[in-house]
Motif scaffolding. Structure first.
Motif, mmCIF file in Angstrom:
data_model
loop_
_atom_site.group_PDB
_atom_site.id
_atom_site.type_symbol
_atom_site.label_atom_id
_atom_site.label_comp_id
_atom_site.label_asym_id
_atom_site.label_seq_id
_atom_site.Cartn_x
_atom_site.Cartn_y
_atom_site.Cartn_z
ATOM 1 N N VAL A 72 0.862 -1.176 0.000
ATOM 2 C CA VAL A 72 0.000 0.000 0.000
ATOM 3 C C VAL A 72 0.903 1.231 0.000
ATOM 4 N N ASP A 73 0.592 2.190 -0.874
ATOM 5 C CA ASP A 73 1.394 3.404 -0.954
ATOM 6 C C ASP A 73 0.919 4.478 0.018
ATOM 7 N N VAL A 74 -0.393 4.705 0.048
ATOM 8 C CA VAL A 74 -0.966 5.776 0.868
ATOM 9 C C VAL A 74 -2.117 5.199 1.686
ATOM 10 N N VAL A 75 -2.178 5.590 2.952
ATOM 11 C CA VAL A 75 -3.312 5.223 3.807
ATOM 12 C C VAL A 75 -4.119 6.496 4.044
ATOM 13 N N ASP A 76 -5.354 6.482 3.558
ATOM 14 C CA ASP A 76 -6.281 7.610 3.667
ATOM 15 C C ASP A 76 -7.252 7.288 4.803
ATOM 16 N N VAL A 77 -7.345 8.178 5.789
ATOM 17 C CA VAL A 77 -8.030 7.856 7.042
ATOM 18 C C VAL A 77 -9.324 8.645 7.199
ATOM 19 N N PHE A 78 -10.443 7.902 7.267
ATOM 20 C CA PHE A 78 -11.779 8.467 7.431
ATOM 21 C C PHE A 78 -12.395 8.086 8.771
ATOM 22 N N VAL A 79 -11.587 7.892 9.802
ATOM 23 C CA VAL A 79 -12.141 7.562 11.117
ATOM 24 C C VAL A 79 -12.069 8.791 12.006
ATOM 25 N N ASN A 80 -12.742 8.746 13.140
ATOM 26 C CA ASN A 80 -12.728 9.867 14.084
ATOM 27 C C ASN A 80 -11.302 10.172 14.528
ATOM 28 N N SER A 81 -11.060 11.414 14.845
ATOM 29 C CA SER A 81 -9.726 11.847 15.272
ATOM 30 C C SER A 81 -9.184 11.000 16.426
ATOM 31 N N GLU A 82 -10.064 10.586 17.342
ATOM 32 C CA GLU A 82 -9.633 9.792 18.486
ATOM 33 C C GLU A 82 -9.069 8.432 18.068
ATOM 34 N N LEU A 83 -9.486 7.921 16.919
ATOM 35 C CA LEU A 83 -9.044 6.610 16.439
ATOM 36 C C LEU A 83 -7.959 6.705 15.369
ATOM 37 N N ALA A 84 -7.681 7.902 14.910
ATOM 38 C CA ALA A 84 -6.797 8.081 13.750
ATOM 39 C C ALA A 84 -5.330 7.801 14.062
ATOM 40 N N GLY A 85 -4.866 8.150 15.249
ATOM 41 C CA GLY A 85 -3.457 7.951 15.596
ATOM 42 C C GLY A 85 -3.002 6.511 15.454
ATOM 43 N N PRO A 86 -3.740 5.557 16.039
ATOM 44 C CA PRO A 86 -3.349 4.159 15.868
ATOM 45 C C PRO A 86 -3.356 3.712 14.393
ATOM 46 N N VAL A 87 -4.234 4.275 13.590
ATOM 47 C CA VAL A 87 -4.251 3.932 12.158
ATOM 48 C C VAL A 87 -2.967 4.430 11.493
ATOM 49 N N ALA A 88 -2.531 5.632 11.846
ATOM 50 C CA ALA A 88 -1.275 6.154 11.303
ATOM 51 C C ALA A 88 -0.108 5.258 11.714
ATOM 52 N N ASP A 89 -0.118 4.785 12.952
ATOM 53 C CA ASP A 89 0.935 3.882 13.417
ATOM 54 C C ASP A 89 0.915 2.577 12.625
ATOM 55 N N GLU A 90 -0.283 2.053 12.347
ATOM 56 C CA GLU A 90 -0.414 0.833 11.543
ATOM 57 C C GLU A 90 0.093 1.060 10.124
ATOM 58 N N ALA A 91 -0.170 2.246 9.582
ATOM 59 C CA ALA A 91 0.303 2.567 8.232
ATOM 60 C C ALA A 91 1.825 2.481 8.176
ATOM 61 N N ALA A 92 2.477 3.029 9.187
ATOM 62 C CA ALA A 92 3.938 2.946 9.238
ATOM 63 C C ALA A 92 4.386 1.487 9.372
ATOM 64 N N ALA A 93 3.674 0.719 10.194
ATOM 65 C CA ALA A 93 4.042 -0.675 10.440
ATOM 66 C C ALA A 93 3.932 -1.544 9.186
ATOM 67 N N ILE A 94 2.984 -1.231 8.296
ATOM 68 C CA ILE A 94 2.836 -2.051 7.080
ATOM 69 C C ILE A 94 3.714 -1.556 5.935
ATOM 70 N N GLY A 95 4.451 -0.474 6.164
ATOM 71 C CA GLY A 95 5.356 0.023 5.140
ATOM 72 C C GLY A 95 4.758 0.995 4.152
#
Length: 134
Positions: A72-95
Motif C-alpha cells: 500500500v502506498d498511501v493510507v487515507d483515514v476516514f475515522v474519528n480523530s480519536e481513532l486516527a493515531g493508531p491507524v497512522a501507526d499501523e500505516a507505518a508498520a505495514i510500510g
C-alpha cells in the motif's frame, strides 16, 4: 496547516497509486465513498479497509491494514480523530509511504510521530479536492 502544497503534490503524483482507505464501506452516503470514486477516476487503486470488508468500487475490502496482502502506498483515514493515531501507526508498520487524514481528522501527536518515521503526511485536507487542482 498540516501538509504543504509540495507534500500534497508529492503524495498525489509521486508516492504511488495504491490507496488503502480506512473507513470505506459500500454506504454511498458517506464521504469516503465519493472520495474513493474521485481517486479512482484519477487513476488510483482504492482498497477498502473496514470491519465489514466489503467490496467497494470493484475492489475487495479488508478488515484491517495488516490484512492487505500487497503493498500500500498511501493510507487515507476516514475515522474519528480519536481513532486516527493508531491507524497512522499501523500505516507505518505495514510500510506505507504516506498517510492522509481527511477533513476534520486531526491528531497532532500522530502527525509528529508519522513524520518522524519518514512518512509523508497530510492532515485535515481532502485528496479529492486537492487532486482536482493539480
Amino acid at each position: 496547516m498540516y501538509g504543504d502544497s509540495a507534500t500534497i503534490r508529492k503524495i498525489l503524483t509521486e508516492v504511488g497509486d495504491t490507496w488503502a482507505i480506512v473507513g470505506l464501506s459500500s454506504n454511498q452516503n458517506r464521504a469516503a465513498y465519493g472520495v474513493a470514486e474521485v481517486l479512482q477516476r484519477f487513476g488510483k487503486r482504492v482498497v477498502p479497509v473496514h470491519p465489514k470488508a466489503e467490496t467497494v468500487h470493484g475492489e475487495t475490502g479488508y478488515p484491517s491494514l495488516d490484512a492487505i496482502p500487497f503493498e500500500v502506498d498511501v493510507v487515507d483515514v476516514f475515522v474519528n480523530s480519536e481513532l486516527a493515531g493508531p491507524v497512522a501507526d499501523e500505516a507505518a508498520a505495514i510500510g506505507a509511504k504516506a498517510v492522509w487524514f481527511q477533513l476534520g481528522v486531526v491528531d497532532e501527536q500522530a502527525y509528529e510521530r508519522t513524520r518522524a518515521t519518514g512518512l509523508d503526511m497530510v492532515m485535515d485536507r481532502c485528496p479529492a479536492i486537492e487532486i482536482r487542482s493539480l
